[in-house]
Design a protein around this motif. Structure first.
Motif, PDB file in Angstrom:
ATOM      1  N   CYS A  15      -2.946   7.461   1.905  1.00 15.07           N
ATOM      2  CA  CYS A  15      -3.870   6.778   1.286  1.00 15.07           C
ATOM      3  C   CYS A  15      -3.658   6.337  -0.161  1.00 15.07           C
ATOM      4  CB  CYS A  15      -5.364   7.640   1.184  1.00 15.07           C
ATOM      5  SG  CYS A  15      -6.109   8.243   2.929  1.00 15.07           S
ATOM      6  N   ALA A  18      -1.179   3.487   0.341  1.00 15.65           N
ATOM      7  CA  ALA A  18      -1.718   2.169   0.701  1.00 15.65           C
ATOM      8  C   ALA A  18      -2.541   1.665  -0.267  1.00 15.65           C
ATOM      9  CB  ALA A  18      -2.836   2.691   2.011  1.00 15.65           C
ATOM     10  N   ALA A  22      -1.604  -2.146  -1.650  1.00 16.43           N
ATOM     11  CA  ALA A  22      -2.574  -3.327  -1.592  1.00 16.43           C
ATOM     12  C   ALA A  22      -2.701  -3.845  -3.039  1.00 16.43           C
ATOM     13  CB  ALA A  22      -3.889  -2.733  -1.176  1.00 16.43           C
ATOM     14  N   LEU A 288      -8.165   5.455  -0.236  1.00 13.28           N
ATOM     15  CA  LEU A 288      -8.486   4.323   0.752  1.00 13.28           C
ATOM     16  C   LEU A 288      -9.345   3.161   0.692  1.00 13.28           C
ATOM     17  CD1 LEU A 288      -7.064   3.918   3.700  1.00 13.28           C
ATOM     18  CD2 LEU A 288      -9.103   5.037   4.771  1.00 13.28           C
ATOM     19  N   GLY A 291      -7.901   0.680  -1.601  1.00 14.60           N
ATOM     20  CA  GLY A 291      -6.851   0.081  -0.590  1.00 14.60           C
ATOM     21  C   GLY A 291      -7.637  -0.925   0.030  1.00 14.60           C
TER      22      GLY A 291
END
Lengths: 331, 306
Positions: A15, A18, A22, A288, A291
């Protein structure tokens, strides 16, 4: 470190990666083409460098704002779900977002006559007002914070504030109503870093409290009485969870508007992978969520370029069906 | 056929006739209404600011008995009874004024239906761009029996606009961001003109090109990235009449957040103040003049008739 905790760590790390990916990728995506050579070039002064300004004033703050708002909403969602012991709770269940929406509507409708009331500060003030009202309502009937009364007070306040919003909207003219509706759809085009920095103290404070709350919330999931016998001060955990998550939500909404569904999709996705231990769910959801919202905002910027889709529309299109799936899936 | 059946048939025929009755009545009313059209209406209700201004401009002001809640110009109109606006016309109040002509916008479907049920003559219109304004003035003139006055007003507007267009025609076009509104004190949620609409048309007459010409919408919400990418040479912002100087100065300073925009760098931000700016009525000439003055200051004096 216990075994399930260690087993969940790789997922949390994923996570985190990610989120970083991003945030790094988002400024390179946009509705216009920019020359990346010129972005980092020092030959042209910054004041004249359009590419650098698009990158550093328009795109990078947006990615950071999206990360801040997404991470905060997702983590606050985890806290509210744990506090209310209800999987369908969202950061907005207890009236925070309706309070901030009311503040924003008032600023949009009457702000022109009061010179220095910004929409951001008005929405923050509205959310804090809602938090206090709900808190005192919930305390009035109970020595501690009854989560049932809390939920009822929140839902009732939501309805009442929505009614007030309709009234304010009736008083406003076309352009104001239009702007108000657009505000409700969310907008992360913050132009510069000041609103991010303004929200940061609230968010940092809240996350410090979240870190402390992870363990007591695990015990609370067994029920208040069971947690109490294991040494949890239920009353103070309730109070801290309610205030920290509400303040964080208020700050996030002030930056990006009441962007929906992040606070419910992300925590459940993370729980599917790492289980229900808050020490994993909280950081996993924060990463998460950050992202996810950065990605949604990047999508919002490019689908209809040169126009953009409000980011709340994208999260709603993804979130609505997800919500239904969660409701009907087999336990 | 027994008596019972006969009664039944009579009932059915009777019911059918009853059903048709309203249509017969309505046809009669329609004829009477058309006949009424030939006369000059004496009690006009208008709920849209632009049309109210048009009525007064063509000399039908004394026959106006009710105006919309946002209609403040000319001052004489502001004194008349307010009967709601485009979205919330107060039907009872309008009926109580016993109008013989109500001006409606085409989108007011429910309102039009109710007026028709009450057999009140209506004048309906729709605006998409600048050309519709003078056309509506002429049609309005016919409807209220003031064809000549309306023609004079409409032709005057067209002549004035042509004059403005001619005076800036030789100059290079200024790529302009026309801002209708944004979040106070920030560059968030900027509403700008797209490539259609009367304000866009006025900008073109005033010697500008629209920075968002390619977006065929009257109003678009644009991001800071788009402002930077489109690099407008001038920015025109529209403000309400009662905006204070302090507020204008503060809002002007906000643009400094985007120093790479040519308009910001060259200090070509023009803040126009006035409620008439957004009214597609007879005062569009004033709006076009203000825009032309801003975009082409070298021709400023030439634009104003002595």
């Amino acid at each position: 470190m216990t075994l399930p905790l260690r087993r969940g760590l790789p997922a949390v790390a994923m996570c985190f990666l990610a989120m970083i990916a991003a945030i790094l990728a988002a400024p390179f995506i946009g509705s216009t083409t920019i020359h990346f050579g010129r972005v980092f070039s020092t030959a042209v002064p910054f004041a004249d460098n359009i590419d650098a300004q698009i990158f550093f004033i328009a795109r990078l703050p947006r990615a950071l704002a999206a990360a801040l708002v997404g991470g905060t909403l997702a983590a606050a969602g985890v806290i509210f779900q744990g506090l209310l012991r209800n999987p369908l709770a969202t950061p907005y269940t207890l009236g925070v977002s309706t309070g901030s929406a009311l503040g924003a509507m008032l600023a949009i409708t009457f702000g022109a006559s009061l010179p220095f009331v910004g929409i951001t500060s008005a929405s923050l003030a509205g959310s804090l007002l809602a938090v206090l009202i709900v808190y005192f309502l919930a305390r009035a009937r109970h020595a501690g914070l009854s989560t049932t009364v809390l939920l009822l007070a929140g839902v009732t306040l939501n309805a009442f504030f929505s009614a007030l919003i309709l009234f304010v909207e009736y008083l406003s003219d076309f352009a104001q109503t239009f702007r108000a509706i657009r505000w409700l759809m969310g907008n992360l085009d913050v132009v510069g870093y000041s609103s991010i920095l303004g929200a940061l103290p609230f968010v940092v404070f809240a996350f410090a409290v979240f870190a402390w709350l992870a363990r007591p919330l695990n015990l609370l999931s067994l029920g208040a009485d069971a947690a109490g016998t294991r040494g949890v001060n239920v009353r103070s955990v309730h109070r801290w969870a309610f205030f920290s998550a509400s303040i964080a939500t208020g700050a996030a909404v002030a930056v990006g508007g009441p962007i929906g569904f992040v606070g419910i999709i992300v925590p459940h996705l993370v729980r599917l992978v790492v289980g229900s231990d808050h020490r994993l769910v909280l950081p996993g959801s924060a990463f998460l969520g950050a992202g996810f919202l950065v990605a949604c905002d990047a999508l919002a910027r490019i689908v209809l370029a040169p126009l953009e889709l409000p980011v709340g529309v994208i999260t709603a299109i993804i979130g609505g069906p997800f919500f239904l799936w969660m409701l009907i899936r087999k336990r | 056929m027994d008596a019972h059946q006969k009664t039944l048939r009579a009932l059915i025929v009777g019911a059918a006739c009853l059903c048709l009755l309203p249509y017969v009545g309505r046809a009669g009313l329609e004829a009477r209404r058309n006949e009424a059209r030939r006369f000059e209406p004496k009690r006009i209700v208008s709920v849209v600011p632009a049309v109210t201004e048009m009525l007064f401009a063509i000399g039908a002001g004394p026959n106006v008995v009710g105006v919309g809640s946002y209609d403040h110009f000319p001052p004489a109109a502001d004194k008349l009874p307010k009967v709601g606006a485009l979205l919330d016309p107060d039907f009872e109040k309008i009926l109580s004024l016993r109008p013989d002509l109500v001006v409606v916008y085409d989108s007011q479907a429910d309102f039009i239906a109710r007026l028709q049920r009450a057999s009140i003559p209506i004048f309906h219109y729709q605006h998409a761009g600048l050309a519709d304004i003078t056309q509506t003035i002429r049609r309005l003139g016919e409807a209220v029996g003031r064809t000549k006055d309306a023609e004079a007003v409409a032709a005057g507007i067209e002549r004035d606009l042509d004059a403005i267009r001619a005076r800036v025609a030789s100059l290079p076009k200024t790529r302009t961001l026309l801002v209708f509104g944004r979040e106070p004190g920030s560059l968030r949620g900027i509403y700008a003109s797209g490539g259609v609409g009367f304000l866009h048309d006025l900008l073109v007459i005033a010697g500008g090109t629209d920075a968002f010409d390619d977006v065929k919408k009257q109003s678009v919400v644009i991001s800071s990235e788009q402002v930077l990418a489109r690099a407008p040479e001038a920015i025109i912002e529209l403000y309400d009449q009662d905006t204070t100087d302090a507020k204008l100065a503060a809002e002007r300073a906000v643009w400094k957040q985007l120093p790479a925009v040519p308009a910001v760098r060259n200090n070509r931000i023009y803040q126009l103040r006035g409620d008439f700016l957004t009214v597609p009525g007879p005062r569009i000439v004033q709006a076009a003049r203000l825009m032309a003055d801003a975009l082409h200051p070298s021709k400023k004096n030439a634009l104003h008739p002595q």
